[in-house]
Design an enzyme around this catalytic site. Sequence first.
Site, mmCIF file in Angstrom:
data_model
loop_
_atom_site.group_PDB
_atom_site.id
_atom_site.type_symbol
_atom_site.label_atom_id
_atom_site.label_comp_id
_atom_site.label_asym_id
_atom_site.label_seq_id
_atom_site.Cartn_x
_atom_site.Cartn_y
_atom_site.Cartn_z
ATOM 1 N N ASP A 49 1.376 -1.158 0.069
ATOM 2 C CA ASP A 49 -0.105 0.273 -0.129
ATOM 3 C C ASP A 49 0.728 1.814 -0.309
ATOM 4 O O ASP A 49 1.858 1.496 0.947
ATOM 5 C CB ASP A 49 -0.663 0.035 1.263
ATOM 6 C CG ASP A 49 -1.753 0.972 1.351
ATOM 7 O OD1 ASP A 49 -2.724 1.147 0.868
ATOM 8 O OD2 ASP A 49 -1.389 2.559 1.915
ATOM 9 N N TYR A 54 2.789 9.911 -0.681
ATOM 10 C CA TYR A 54 4.271 9.555 0.255
ATOM 11 C C TYR A 54 5.582 9.157 -0.601
ATOM 12 O O TYR A 54 6.131 9.434 0.209
ATOM 13 C CB TYR A 54 3.559 8.045 -0.206
ATOM 14 C CG TYR A 54 2.674 7.065 1.089
ATOM 15 C CD1 TYR A 54 1.706 8.632 1.657
ATOM 16 C CD2 TYR A 54 2.361 5.623 0.849
ATOM 17 C CE1 TYR A 54 0.206 7.726 2.920
ATOM 18 C CE2 TYR A 54 1.319 5.701 1.897
ATOM 19 C CZ TYR A 54 0.526 6.724 2.623
ATOM 20 O OH TYR A 54 -0.770 6.202 2.821
ATOM 21 N N LYS A 83 -2.561 6.105 -4.584
ATOM 22 C CA LYS A 83 -4.397 6.894 -4.768
ATOM 23 C C LYS A 83 -3.768 7.546 -4.734
ATOM 24 O O LYS A 83 -2.329 8.742 -4.108
ATOM 25 C CB LYS A 83 -4.184 7.024 -2.457
ATOM 26 C CG LYS A 83 -3.719 5.627 -1.498
ATOM 27 C CD LYS A 83 -4.056 5.862 -0.073
ATOM 28 C CE LYS A 83 -3.872 4.822 0.681
ATOM 29 N NZ LYS A 83 -2.386 4.581 0.603
ATOM 30 N N HIS A 116 -7.912 8.940 -1.908
ATOM 31 C CA HIS A 116 -6.742 9.501 -0.872
ATOM 32 C C HIS A 116 -7.223 9.853 0.841
ATOM 33 O O HIS A 116 -7.928 9.563 1.297
ATOM 34 C CB HIS A 116 -5.587 10.284 -0.983
ATOM 35 C CG HIS A 116 -4.426 9.572 -0.010
ATOM 36 N ND1 HIS A 116 -2.911 9.765 0.161
ATOM 37 C CD2 HIS A 116 -5.455 9.148 1.883
ATOM 38 C CE1 HIS A 116 -2.826 9.300 1.309
ATOM 39 N NE2 HIS A 116 -3.352 9.417 2.412
HETATM 40 P P1 NAD Z 1 0.832 1.863 12.017
HETATM 41 O O1 NAD Z 1 -0.407 1.678 12.553
HETATM 42 O O2 NAD Z 1 0.872 0.339 10.402
HETATM 43 O O3 NAD Z 1 2.006 1.655 12.868
HETATM 44 C C1 NAD Z 1 3.893 1.911 12.323
HETATM 45 C C2 NAD Z 1 4.405 1.998 13.895
HETATM 46 O O4 NAD Z 1 4.658 0.598 14.174
HETATM 47 C C3 NAD Z 1 5.897 2.161 12.718
HETATM 48 O O5 NAD Z 1 6.717 3.556 13.158
HETATM 49 C C4 NAD Z 1 6.575 1.133 12.967
HETATM 50 O O6 NAD Z 1 7.497 0.436 13.222
HETATM 51 C C5 NAD Z 1 5.995 0.356 14.308
HETATM 52 N N1 NAD Z 1 5.475 -1.569 14.241
HETATM 53 C C6 NAD Z 1 5.245 -1.953 13.061
HETATM 54 N N2 NAD Z 1 5.202 -2.962 14.053
HETATM 55 C C7 NAD Z 1 6.014 -2.960 15.478
HETATM 56 C C8 NAD Z 1 6.060 -4.709 15.911
HETATM 57 N N3 NAD Z 1 5.581 -5.669 15.688
HETATM 58 N N4 NAD Z 1 6.409 -4.685 16.895
HETATM 59 C C9 NAD Z 1 6.478 -3.160 17.553
HETATM 60 N N5 NAD Z 1 6.599 -2.158 16.733
HETATM 61 C C10 NAD Z 1 6.059 -2.219 15.242
HETATM 62 O O7 NAD Z 1 1.174 3.096 11.398
HETATM 63 P P2 NAD Z 1 0.737 3.601 9.672
HETATM 64 O O8 NAD Z 1 2.547 3.703 9.061
HETATM 65 O O9 NAD Z 1 0.831 5.196 9.733
HETATM 66 O O10 NAD Z 1 -0.056 2.812 9.136
HETATM 67 C C11 NAD Z 1 -0.191 1.655 8.426
HETATM 68 C C12 NAD Z 1 -0.699 2.131 7.229
HETATM 69 O O11 NAD Z 1 -2.006 2.491 6.602
HETATM 70 C C13 NAD Z 1 1.038 2.958 5.670
HETATM 71 O O12 NAD Z 1 2.395 2.622 5.913
HETATM 72 C C14 NAD Z 1 -0.046 3.226 4.865
HETATM 73 O O13 NAD Z 1 0.142 2.752 3.959
HETATM 74 C C15 NAD Z 1 -1.526 3.376 5.490
HETATM 75 N N6 NAD Z 1 -1.904 4.891 5.852
HETATM 76 C C16 NAD Z 1 -2.876 4.880 5.346
HETATM 77 C C17 NAD Z 1 -3.381 6.175 5.624
HETATM 78 C C18 NAD Z 1 -4.671 7.256 5.037
HETATM 79 O O14 NAD Z 1 -5.915 8.187 4.840
HETATM 80 N N7 NAD Z 1 -5.419 6.469 3.721
HETATM 81 C C19 NAD Z 1 -2.993 7.194 6.543
HETATM 82 C C20 NAD Z 1 -2.189 6.467 7.417
HETATM 83 C C21 NAD Z 1 -1.381 5.296 7.065
#
Ligand code: NAD
Length: 280
Positions: A49, A54, A83, A116
Amino acid sequence: MTNNLQATTTLSNGVKMPWFGLGVFKVEEGPELVNAVKFAIKQGYRSIDTAAIYGNEEGVGQAIREAINEYGIPREELFITSKVWNSDLGYDSTLVAYETSLNKLGLDYLDLYLIHWPVEDKFIEAWRALETLYKEGRVKAIGVSNFQVHHLEKVMQVAVLKPMVNQVEYHPMLTQAEVKAFCDSNGIQFEAWSPLMQGQLFDNPLLKELANKYNKSVAQIILRWDLQNGVVTIPKSIKEHRIIENSNLFNFELTREDMDIISSLNENHRVGPDPDNIDF
Ligand code: NAD
């Protein structure tokens, strides 16, 4: 059945989308990004994704090409999402934005293209552009992100095609009951972003207790809760051990009671912007 890393849900148009994938928000272009995406694919991830905003579509594309060449994984087995950003919402501008994303990724189609954010007065025209891309066979599935029920209703009033996916912020502190029920009853696949609340849930005593009970990590408990709720999930990590950890969700099952305990943590608490008050 969500019984393995490559298990899929079937979208309303028949396209199969993996329940699980890798998110790459806040990962800058460079070898770290390319290596993380390639590593994930090597480990069995099939869904990636990204988004125009990004700023990492070129690296994601490079990783995909290298994974296809080096690991012999056919393009058709991968599921790539991007997106259209807010400033490109509009009929012609969204069509152009799609070409730009494809060019950066070096792909000739996307599996899923999303609006988005629901910028008022703009998302309807953008949806028409997505319908055109879909009808022309340029994209396998189209959907939205951050849409509340009233945004979905507005699109569905004028749309020929219903959005196939709605990707929203979703985690134990924000269970989005209203929008999830609407998506579930309208055949719109619900997808979680920031499933791990951007790392802010790992000290939660209740989740830690459940992690001990199942001999799993807090991340695995949360992500399993997503899957058992019928929610597609795309946690982000660039660390190899976490990429592996996050995908090890298929050898245990949360009881109904524990599922309810996790859902009861809801506080309608967002870590990202409120879709009804966006100023970007
Ligand atoms: P997330 O909730 O996936 O958290 C990521 C964080 O958690 C990172 O800092 C990572 O280091 C940590 N982490 C991941 N796995 C872990 C583990 N097993 N143990 C400890 N820490 C861990 O946050 P995100 O990146 O905001 O969301 C995931 C994805 O969703 C994004 O990468 C993106 O692709 C998507 N997203 C979309 C939108 C949107 O508006 N559509 C907005 C935000 C994110």
